[in-house]
Design a protein around this motif. Structure first.
Motif, PDB file in Angstrom:
ATOM      1  N   ILE A 152       0.853  -1.189   0.000  1.00  0.00           N
ATOM      2  CA  ILE A 152       0.000   0.000   0.000  1.00  0.00           C
ATOM      3  C   ILE A 152       0.891   1.241   0.000  1.00  0.00           C
ATOM      4  O   ILE A 152       1.780   1.385   0.847  1.00  0.00           O
ATOM      5  CB  ILE A 152      -0.927   0.023   1.231  1.00  0.00           C
ATOM      6  N   VAL A 153       0.642   2.145  -0.964  1.00  0.00           N
ATOM      7  CA  VAL A 153       1.464   3.353  -1.044  1.00  0.00           C
ATOM      8  C   VAL A 153       0.670   4.637  -0.835  1.00  0.00           C
ATOM      9  O   VAL A 153       1.237   5.670  -0.499  1.00  0.00           O
ATOM     10  CB  VAL A 153       2.210   3.434  -2.399  1.00  0.00           C
ATOM     11  N   GLY A 154      -0.653   4.617  -1.060  1.00  0.00           N
ATOM     12  CA  GLY A 154      -1.447   5.821  -0.855  1.00  0.00           C
ATOM     13  C   GLY A 154      -1.275   6.832  -1.977  1.00  0.00           C
ATOM     14  O   GLY A 154      -0.750   6.533  -3.043  1.00  0.00           O
ATOM     15  N   GLN A 155      -1.733   8.053  -1.726  1.00  0.00           N
ATOM     16  CA  GLN A 155      -1.679   9.142  -2.694  1.00  0.00           C
ATOM     17  C   GLN A 155      -0.935  10.323  -2.095  1.00  0.00           C
ATOM     18  O   GLN A 155      -0.834  10.459  -0.882  1.00  0.00           O
ATOM     19  CB  GLN A 155      -3.094   9.595  -3.070  1.00  0.00           C
ATOM     20  N   GLY A 156      -0.455  11.191  -2.972  1.00  0.00           N
ATOM     21  CA  GLY A 156       0.223  12.396  -2.520  1.00  0.00           C
ATOM     22  C   GLY A 156      -0.123  13.573  -3.406  1.00  0.00           C
ATOM     23  O   GLY A 156      -0.336  13.406  -4.603  1.00  0.00           O
ATOM     24  N   PRO A 157      -0.206  14.783  -2.844  1.00  0.00           N
ATOM     25  CA  PRO A 157      -0.519  15.963  -3.654  1.00  0.00           C
ATOM     26  C   PRO A 157       0.730  16.486  -4.357  1.00  0.00           C
ATOM     27  O   PRO A 157       1.857  16.273  -3.902  1.00  0.00           O
ATOM     28  CB  PRO A 157      -1.010  16.972  -2.615  1.00  0.00           C
ATOM     29  N   HIS A 158       0.518  17.148  -5.462  1.00  0.00           N
ATOM     30  CA  HIS A 158       1.617  17.827  -6.152  1.00  0.00           C
ATOM     31  C   HIS A 158       1.032  19.075  -6.782  1.00  0.00           C
ATOM     32  O   HIS A 158       0.327  19.001  -7.784  1.00  0.00           O
ATOM     33  CB  HIS A 158       2.234  16.916  -7.205  1.00  0.00           C
ATOM     34  N   ARG A 329      -3.617  16.018   8.122  1.00  0.00           N
ATOM     35  CA  ARG A 329      -3.520  14.632   7.673  1.00  0.00           C
ATOM     36  C   ARG A 329      -2.549  14.488   6.501  1.00  0.00           C
ATOM     37  O   ARG A 329      -1.765  13.544   6.436  1.00  0.00           O
ATOM     38  CB  ARG A 329      -4.904  14.121   7.270  1.00  0.00           C
ATOM     39  N   VAL A 330      -2.600  15.449   5.575  1.00  0.00           N
ATOM     40  CA  VAL A 330      -1.683  15.416   4.438  1.00  0.00           C
ATOM     41  C   VAL A 330      -0.249  15.508   4.921  1.00  0.00           C
ATOM     42  O   VAL A 330       0.633  14.768   4.465  1.00  0.00           O
ATOM     43  CB  VAL A 330      -2.004  16.553   3.445  1.00  0.00           C
ATOM     44  N   ARG A 331      -0.007  16.416   5.863  1.00  0.00           N
ATOM     45  CA  ARG A 331       1.358  16.577   6.387  1.00  0.00           C
ATOM     46  C   ARG A 331       1.845  15.307   7.070  1.00  0.00           C
ATOM     47  O   ARG A 331       3.013  14.927   6.949  1.00  0.00           O
ATOM     48  CB  ARG A 331       1.409  17.752   7.365  1.00  0.00           C
ATOM     49  N   ARG A 332       0.945  14.634   7.797  1.00  0.00           N
ATOM     50  CA  ARG A 332       1.354  13.461   8.583  1.00  0.00           C
ATOM     51  C   ARG A 332       1.422  12.174   7.774  1.00  0.00           C
ATOM     52  O   ARG A 332       2.315  11.358   7.971  1.00  0.00           O
ATOM     53  CB  ARG A 332       0.376  13.260   9.752  1.00  0.00           C
ATOM     54  N   GLU A 333       0.452  11.984   6.858  1.00  0.00           N
ATOM     55  CA  GLU A 333       0.287  10.671   6.253  1.00  0.00           C
ATOM     56  C   GLU A 333       0.476  10.617   4.741  1.00  0.00           C
ATOM     57  O   GLU A 333       0.817   9.557   4.204  1.00  0.00           O
ATOM     58  CB  GLU A 333      -1.134  10.139   6.548  1.00  0.00           C
ATOM     59  N   GLY A 335       1.914  12.131   1.083  1.00  0.00           N
ATOM     60  CA  GLY A 335       2.921  12.979   0.446  1.00  0.00           C
ATOM     61  C   GLY A 335       3.871  12.156  -0.389  1.00  0.00           C
ATOM     62  O   GLY A 335       4.056  10.950  -0.157  1.00  0.00           O
ATOM     63  N   TRP A 336       4.497  12.807  -1.361  1.00  0.00           N
ATOM     64  CA  TRP A 336       5.334  12.072  -2.292  1.00  0.00           C
ATOM     65  C   TRP A 336       6.647  11.603  -1.681  1.00  0.00           C
ATOM     66  O   TRP A 336       7.221  10.607  -2.130  1.00  0.00           O
ATOM     67  CB  TRP A 336       5.557  12.897  -3.556  1.00  0.00           C
ATOM     68  N   ASP A 337       7.141  12.263  -0.651  1.00  0.00           N
ATOM     69  CA  ASP A 337       8.339  11.764   0.021  1.00  0.00           C
ATOM     70  C   ASP A 337       8.073  10.395   0.637  1.00  0.00           C
ATOM     71  O   ASP A 337       8.876   9.464   0.504  1.00  0.00           O
ATOM     72  CB  ASP A 337       8.803  12.743   1.102  1.00  0.00           C
ATOM     73  N   ALA A 338       6.919  10.273   1.319  1.00  0.00           N
ATOM     74  CA  ALA A 338       6.571   8.996   1.950  1.00  0.00           C
ATOM     75  C   ALA A 338       6.336   7.915   0.901  1.00  0.00           C
ATOM     76  O   ALA A 338       6.768   6.765   1.047  1.00  0.00           O
ATOM     77  CB  ALA A 338       5.339   9.167   2.828  1.00  0.00           C
ATOM     78  N   ILE A 339       5.630   8.267  -0.193  1.00  0.00           N
ATOM     79  CA  ILE A 339       5.370   7.296  -1.252  1.00  0.00           C
ATOM     80  C   ILE A 339       6.677   6.848  -1.888  1.00  0.00           C
ATOM     81  O   ILE A 339       6.908   5.651  -2.110  1.00  0.00           O
ATOM     82  CB  ILE A 339       4.432   7.906  -2.311  1.00  0.00           C
ATOM     83  N   ALA A 340       7.555   7.804  -2.194  1.00  0.00           N
ATOM     84  CA  ALA A 340       8.837   7.464  -2.812  1.00  0.00           C
ATOM     85  C   ALA A 340       9.673   6.577  -1.893  1.00  0.00           C
ATOM     86  O   ALA A 340      10.370   5.668  -2.366  1.00  0.00           O
ATOM     87  CB  ALA A 340       9.600   8.736  -3.177  1.00  0.00           C
ATOM     88  N   ASP A 341       9.614   6.819  -0.582  1.00  0.00           N
ATOM     89  CA  ASP A 341      10.334   5.955   0.370  1.00  0.00           C
ATOM     90  C   ASP A 341       9.869   4.509   0.240  1.00  0.00           C
ATOM     91  O   ASP A 341      10.685   3.581   0.182  1.00  0.00           O
ATOM     92  CB  ASP A 341      10.092   6.429   1.803  1.00  0.00           C
ATOM     93  N   ARG A 342       8.529   4.319   0.207  1.00  0.00           N
ATOM     94  CA  ARG A 342       7.983   2.962   0.144  1.00  0.00           C
ATOM     95  C   ARG A 342       8.352   2.283  -1.175  1.00  0.00           C
ATOM     96  O   ARG A 342       8.756   1.116  -1.198  1.00  0.00           O
ATOM     97  CB  ARG A 342       6.466   3.007   0.313  1.00  0.00           C
TER      98      ARG A 342
END
Length: 361
Positions: A152-158, A329-333, A335-342
């Protein structure tokens, strides 16, 4: 030492810009920023789609017809978007011929897959399948995708544009409440439902302006807007990133009552701007939208949509509280940094496992 190479297989939606396309673009850019040699392979290199991608620094190339083409094999092939199942099959064939890991992000709801079995065959054979939500992961596992391959990677805003909310309002004569629909104008996204809800909303909030932003998709789209013509409705087509960001910053809430989705990118973009959403029910919608905290989930019909929009317009304190929770929630959960990490972790694990297997042969 040469950089590790990943190639994404994806085609765009010109003249629209769907979430799957933006996801591919952002992922390629994010991984490139982490030192990967990235690029997008597409079997339909449209001049305009390629231009959108290239403006962000992402390389766009034709999809190799065969594995023996004059193309150096990448270390990972990653297909994005089940709306184009042949691209998933082509990516899998290339990855298997080269002996490199293959990953898939379906990115779209099963209801819009043109060929369900081709999509599922590709997912079942993939070394990694990236789901956007727990509900999507469970659906794929129930269809035979191994649990070990699912992530599971979720979504992130850009939102690269510069927001000018006052300028947007002034340009379109908006000085009162503003409700924004943002996306392709196709029935499953709910723009018709919102159009049909406007009269009910005006009965209680007559000064409300409705902005519909995005390309026309349905064949009868022009006729529908003509039928609901009113000075309080502003319809815009494709716009630049500055205008899109300005519209999100200018509105009071975003209403996209989509019924066929997995994790709409527009919701995360709205939340990043501190705006609550009015959404409808789709696979995993209760997991995506936290009802009463960052938006409202309603049935996809004019009356419940009108009631939800009216509730948020009538109670600004509740609306602002939802916007603050959403932004946090966006700040915590999300974002593209978190997605890219996964994604980076999965890629490197796949490559290491493949190399270890080759050494043991």
């Amino acid at each position: 030492m040469s950089r590790v190479r990943v190639r994404y297989v994806h085609r765009g939606y010109f003249p629209g810009r769907a979430g799957a396309e933006l996801m591919t673009q952002h992922l390629a850019a994010s991984m490139g920023g982490r030192g990967w040699d990235t690029g997008i392979w597409t079997g339909a290199v449209g001049e305009d789609t390629a231009r959108f991608m290239k403006e962000t620094g992402v390389r766009v190339e034709p999809l190799p017809a065969t594995p023996d083409a004059a193309v150096p094999p990448p270390d990972v092939v990653h297909a994005v978007d089940a709306f184009h199942p042949r691209d998933i099959a082509a990516g899998l064939d290339l990855a298997r011929a080269w002996g490199v890991p293959f990953a898939v992000t379906p990115a779209s709801a099963p209801e819009v897959w043109p060929d369900r079995e081709t999509v599922l065959d590709g997912c079942r054979a993939a070394d990694a399948v990236f789901a956007l939500s727990t509900a999507e992961r469970d659906m794929l596992h129930g269809a035979g995708v191994p649990a070990s391959a699912l992530h599971i990677v979720g979504q992130g805003p850009h939102l690269p544009g510069t927001a000018d909310p006052d300028g947007f309002r002034a340009a379109h004569g908006i000085d009162g409440p503003m409700v924004l629909f943002l996306g392709r104008k196709m029935r499953s996204k709910g723009y018709v439902t919102l159009l049909e809800a406007t009269r009910r909303i005006w009965a209680q909030h007559p000064d409300t302006r409705f902005v519909f932003l995005g390309p026309r998709w349905d064949n009868d789209c022009a006729a529908l807007f003509a039928r609901h013509a009113d000075p309080r409705i502003v319809e815009l087509g494709m716009v630049d990133e500055d205008t899109k960001h300005s519209a999100l910053a200018a509105c009071d809430l975003v209403c996209v009552p989509s019924t066929v989705d997995i994790f709409p990118l527009v919701y995360v973009e709205a939340w990043a701007c501190g705006k609550p959403v009015v959404a409808s029910r789709f696979l995993g919608s209760g997991e995506v939208v936290h009802h009463g905290r960052d938006g409202l989930l309603v049935d996809p019909a004019p009356r419940p949509v009108a009631e939800a929009v009216g509730r948020l317009l009538a109670h600004p304190a509740e609306r602002h509280a939802m916007g603050r929770h959403a932004q946090d929630r966006v700040r915590r959960e999300l974002g593209w940094d978190a997605i890219a990490d996964r994604v980076d972790t999965v890629y490197r694990t796949l490559i290491a496992t493949r190399r270890k297997t080759e050494r043991l042969r």
